[in-house]
Design an enzyme around this catalytic site. Sequence first.
Site: not given
Ligand code: BGC
Length: 755
Positions: A293
């Site tokens: 993530d």
């Molecule tokens: C979120 C993810 C997301 C990623 C990319 C993160 O802050 O937890 O779910 O896919 O950002 O945008």
Amino acid sequence: MHKTLKILCIGLGLASMTSCHNTTYKETQDPAEQEISRKVDSVLSLMTLQEKIGQTVLYSSIEDVTGPTLDTNYMNYLKNGEIGAIFNATGSSFTRELQKIAVEETRLGIPLLFGYDVIHGYKTIFPIPLGESASWDMDLMEKSARVAAEEATAAGLHWTFAPMVDISRDARWGRVAEGGGEDTYLGSLIAKARVKGFQGEDLSDINTLLACAKHYAAYGAAQAGRDYHTVDMSELSLREYYLPPFQAAVDADVATVMTAFNELNGVPATGNSYLLKDVLRDQMGFNGFVVTDYTSINEMVPHGYARDLQHAGEMAMNAGVDMDLQGGVYKDYLKKSLDEKNVDMERLDQAVRNILRLKFKLGLFEDPYRYSNEELETEVVLSEENLAFAREVAQKSMVLLKNDKQTLPLKDNQKIALIGPLAADEFHIIGNWSGRGDRDGTAVSIKEGFEAQNKTFTYVKGSEITGDDRSGFQSAVNLAKQSDVAVLVVGESERMSGEAASRTNIRIPEIQRELIKAVKATGTPLVLVLYNGRPLNLVEENEMADAMLEAWFPGTSGGHAVTDVLYGRYNPAGKLTLTFPRNVGQVPIHYNMKNTGRPQDLEGAHPRYVSRYIDVENAPLFPFGYGLSYTSFNYSQPQLSSTTLRDGEKLTIITEVTNTGDYDGEEVVQLYIKDRFGSVTRPVKELKAFQKISLKKGETQKVSFEISVDDLKFYNRDLEFVNEAGQYDLFVAGSSDHAFTNSFELKMRDTQNNL
Ligand code: BGC
């Protein structure tokens, strides 16, 4: 020669085949897979260390911001071959432009992978996933993911960071909006449907969107519902409740998995080799690549698990993380880690193989621009057909929470006062994480829905979503007095749920509650339409309102769908997939809790010394599985094919369901069981099966379920997935809140486990 073509020719047999085969993906006999492996290995054999590291690096373009950091230098990295994938870059012309740089300006011309959070639609936005899950309709959810994939891929995207398959029992956690609710069985079916929908039939089709099961693992169990917070849970709970939806996604061939931000039992998920290697790869059989993530490698430093960024990168890589999303750690430190022998080349090669393999599967080495198709984008995105389907999905997602005195459906001859900060809204209606959905008027508000269907109504806003401006109250009250029914559209703003939107107060914002009270005081029948991304405490509203319709954030065609439901053009059939508590003090609350040794309903229990609150009852306001219809259903006592179930046999359970009301309708017929006792304690009830049926008024249908011994397995104290002989209770109903009606005995050949 075109560089990508050059690689392809080499892949077809000219390069050395001697590179190491200790891959993380399963060796296979499938000739097509073997062919891809050969191509991957031959590309790998041409790559410099910097190029290999580049494949493990994912950066955001500056087109969108979905996390705390942006590195505006990403274009330079791209030109240097230091990036293998880009996210938050959308549209066929922009993705084509970036792809051209990768293909024409870097030494090997390896195509980029374009990722994006296509969570509940790309531009045609469907209801938030929690809302969609209330449809209990797997075909519908698969199809909405498919439509999202068709739009997104036409706009140049290869990969979505969805579905979120985190089980959560905590209404405080804002991200419940993105998931399929609290139940593992239902959540696993939803995970599978969404993966299949995004990925389609064949990864080489041009409308395949690689899916990403996230956030691995147990992210939905953050302490106190605070986002990113610590998770501490038993291995038993992890296996029984939180991992199965990931297994379902893996079984559906999910291409990628995203690690979670949280730590689990002291080890951050992104550096957790037990989770990533032992469980995900070895036990679940995951075959794709693992991405972090947003900056979650870097975050292992503040977690207190890594000394510094280099150390964090080493732990992530060695644990099995193939791609670094936005952290820049692999880019900046991996070479040093390899030089210092803290990471070995074989592990890096495995990561690169995992990534290249999917690029090959998507056909990007043959034609890196195949997804960036302007004509298709114009044709597919926001098509009439997609908008009509979004309307259907929104209708099917709504849950009728209350309907006294048949206040709903509204009648065409009634004068309606349409009131509330969300009644004419086109911004919040598409909810959080809504892709490239427009917030500038593309979505149909409820007011526009009423207009389109020529309803007799007057609109007054009344108040904002938050704040303390009461100047609009009087006109709302005056309007309500002159009307037959007041319909108030109230709830949360889109930013009140989703990521980083945990709340300790899960009520409708104060100013709107005052507005509701003011309108209620007029005595005009009151209908509440709710927009929210989480269960809310609706105790007061439930007392005041004559009817309440949970519309979630219903998406681009939401206003049409709400109008359809309010006027009975569609009879609501949604059922909650997450318990609505009476107040935040009951949280975490879920239907499949354990009993305690002092349950309130124990015969002869002392009224005080039982497991309860002294200020509120244990039961939630609206339980899991609950939802009304404009019609009513009667369930006959289930008939069982036997009172015993033996290994290798099946138990058939038949119930007759009759539509006893005045409307045709749909019903989600749910089967729950209870295992009376086990070598580890069992939940008070568990959903085991369901069927969504459609009944004309007056019609009766036989609904038949089959249970096998496999359906009754659970993890014992040695973490073995087993059956234990014993007595089971069951009921079939339209909600989880029902008494048991039947029982049967499970007889196993080997009853040793029961000891
Ligand atoms: C979120 C993810 C997301 C990623 C990319 C993160 O802050 O937890 O779910 O896919 O950002 O945008």
